[in-house]
Design a protein around this motif. Sequence first.
Motif, PDB file in Angstrom:
ATOM      1  N   GLN A 287     -47.732 -68.383  25.870  1.00 14.38           N
ATOM      2  CA  GLN A 287     -46.956 -69.443  25.232  1.00 14.38           C
ATOM      3  C   GLN A 287     -45.590 -68.917  24.783  1.00 14.38           C
ATOM      4  O   GLN A 287     -44.570 -69.600  24.929  1.00 14.38           O
ATOM      5  CB  GLN A 287     -47.727 -69.987  24.031  1.00 14.38           C
TER       6      GLN A 287
ATOM      7  N   THR B 245     -43.185 -68.490  27.750  1.00 13.40           N
ATOM      8  CA  THR B 245     -42.639 -69.782  28.172  1.00 13.40           C
ATOM      9  C   THR B 245     -41.491 -70.209  27.268  1.00 13.40           C
ATOM     10  O   THR B 245     -40.407 -70.599  27.748  1.00 13.40           O
ATOM     11  CB  THR B 245     -43.741 -70.858  28.143  1.00 13.40           C
ATOM     12  N   TYR B 246     -41.692 -70.133  25.955  1.00  7.62           N
ATOM     13  CA  TYR B 246     -40.664 -70.565  24.995  1.00  7.62           C
ATOM     14  C   TYR B 246     -39.422 -69.677  25.071  1.00  7.62           C
ATOM     15  O   TYR B 246     -38.290 -70.175  25.128  1.00  7.62           O
ATOM     16  CB  TYR B 246     -41.231 -70.549  23.585  1.00  7.62           C
TER      17      TYR B 246
ATOM     18  N   HIS C  90     -38.397 -67.692  27.485  1.00  6.68           N
ATOM     19  CA  HIS C  90     -37.700 -67.820  28.770  1.00  6.68           C
ATOM     20  C   HIS C  90     -36.837 -69.074  28.804  1.00  6.68           C
ATOM     21  O   HIS C  90     -35.753 -69.077  29.397  1.00  6.68           O
ATOM     22  CB  HIS C  90     -38.721 -67.856  29.903  1.00  6.68           C
ATOM     23  N   GLN C  91     -37.290 -70.128  28.143  1.00  6.53           N
ATOM     24  CA  GLN C  91     -36.534 -71.390  28.128  1.00  6.53           C
ATOM     25  C   GLN C  91     -35.370 -71.367  27.140  1.00  6.53           C
ATOM     26  O   GLN C  91     -34.307 -71.931  27.417  1.00  6.53           O
ATOM     27  CB  GLN C  91     -37.472 -72.547  27.784  1.00  6.53           C
ATOM     28  N   HIS C  92     -35.555 -70.714  25.996  1.00 11.47           N
ATOM     29  CA  HIS C  92     -34.565 -70.794  24.930  1.00 11.47           C
ATOM     30  C   HIS C  92     -33.720 -69.535  24.751  1.00 11.47           C
ATOM     31  O   HIS C  92     -32.637 -69.587  24.149  1.00 11.47           O
ATOM     32  CB  HIS C  92     -35.263 -71.104  23.603  1.00 11.47           C
TER      33      HIS C  92
ATOM     34  N   SER D 219     -32.967 -67.059  27.496  1.00 10.84           N
ATOM     35  CA  SER D 219     -33.134 -66.592  28.877  1.00 10.84           C
ATOM     36  C   SER D 219     -32.530 -65.215  29.135  1.00 10.84           C
ATOM     37  O   SER D 219     -32.915 -64.537  30.097  1.00 10.84           O
ATOM     38  CB  SER D 219     -32.526 -67.605  29.855  1.00 10.84           C
TER      39      SER D 219
ATOM     40  N   LEU E 172     -44.308 -67.535  34.450  1.00  8.30           N
ATOM     41  CA  LEU E 172     -43.779 -68.134  33.228  1.00  8.30           C
ATOM     42  C   LEU E 172     -42.441 -67.543  32.804  1.00  8.30           C
ATOM     43  O   LEU E 172     -41.751 -68.119  31.963  1.00  8.30           O
ATOM     44  CB  LEU E 172     -44.800 -67.982  32.095  1.00  8.30           C
ATOM     45  N   GLY E 173     -42.082 -66.375  33.371  1.00  5.90           N
ATOM     46  CA  GLY E 173     -40.769 -65.827  33.068  1.00  5.90           C
ATOM     47  C   GLY E 173     -40.715 -64.386  32.639  1.00  5.90           C
ATOM     48  O   GLY E 173     -39.655 -63.890  32.240  1.00  5.90           O
TER      49      GLY E 173
END
Length: 217
Positions: free
Chosen positions: A66, A69-70, A72-74, A76, A98-99
Amino acid sequence: MDLIKLAIADDHKIFREGLKFTLEDYVQLNLIIEATDGKDLIAQITNNKPDVILMDIKMPEMDGMQAITYIHQHFSDTKILVLSMHNEDKYILNAMRLGASGYLLKNAEPEEILDAIVTAHTKGFYFNDNLSVTMAKELLGANFMHRLHEKDARLNEREIEVLKLICEEYCNTEIADKLFLSVRTVEGYRTRLLEKIGSKNVAGLVMYAVKNGIVTI
């Protein structure tokens, strides 16, 4: 090279302390965050962003998947290296999808951990032999394999034995023990296999072995 700002996230205090002790001699690292789980990590990096994160995937509150995921999105630009005791392909592949920028086992040598941190920071990713094999298996199974520029490799019986063990993810020391050879001899076999097959890495060896019926996946 500028100091690499590092974060560590793991719910086991003893492991965190051991990892900090392991890395404290490397002057190029600056540990700025120590977190107990994904939620704690994200709260801290909001105001103090690290360059690289070493993170377990099994943690309370918010687990590593989790958190990957967060982040990698916010965030990067921050590179995530998983440091886990789980060696199963499903964990490795899920983390990478997921990153994550790399996947290490907790029994990795300090030199490999440092190499992974520096490589992820400078190149954006870190692939060791274990990860390369897992990714090669995934590509082969999904039928996305590109043809290799293969030489007419004629492998002898011993080379085939070594190749099979490489595909089973054994390290040089383990192969040496199994075949009653010296580690240096195994290193020589590995080098000759790369040359004969025309590959630059372990993933290429796996692809060759599968395509030629030496191993199955």
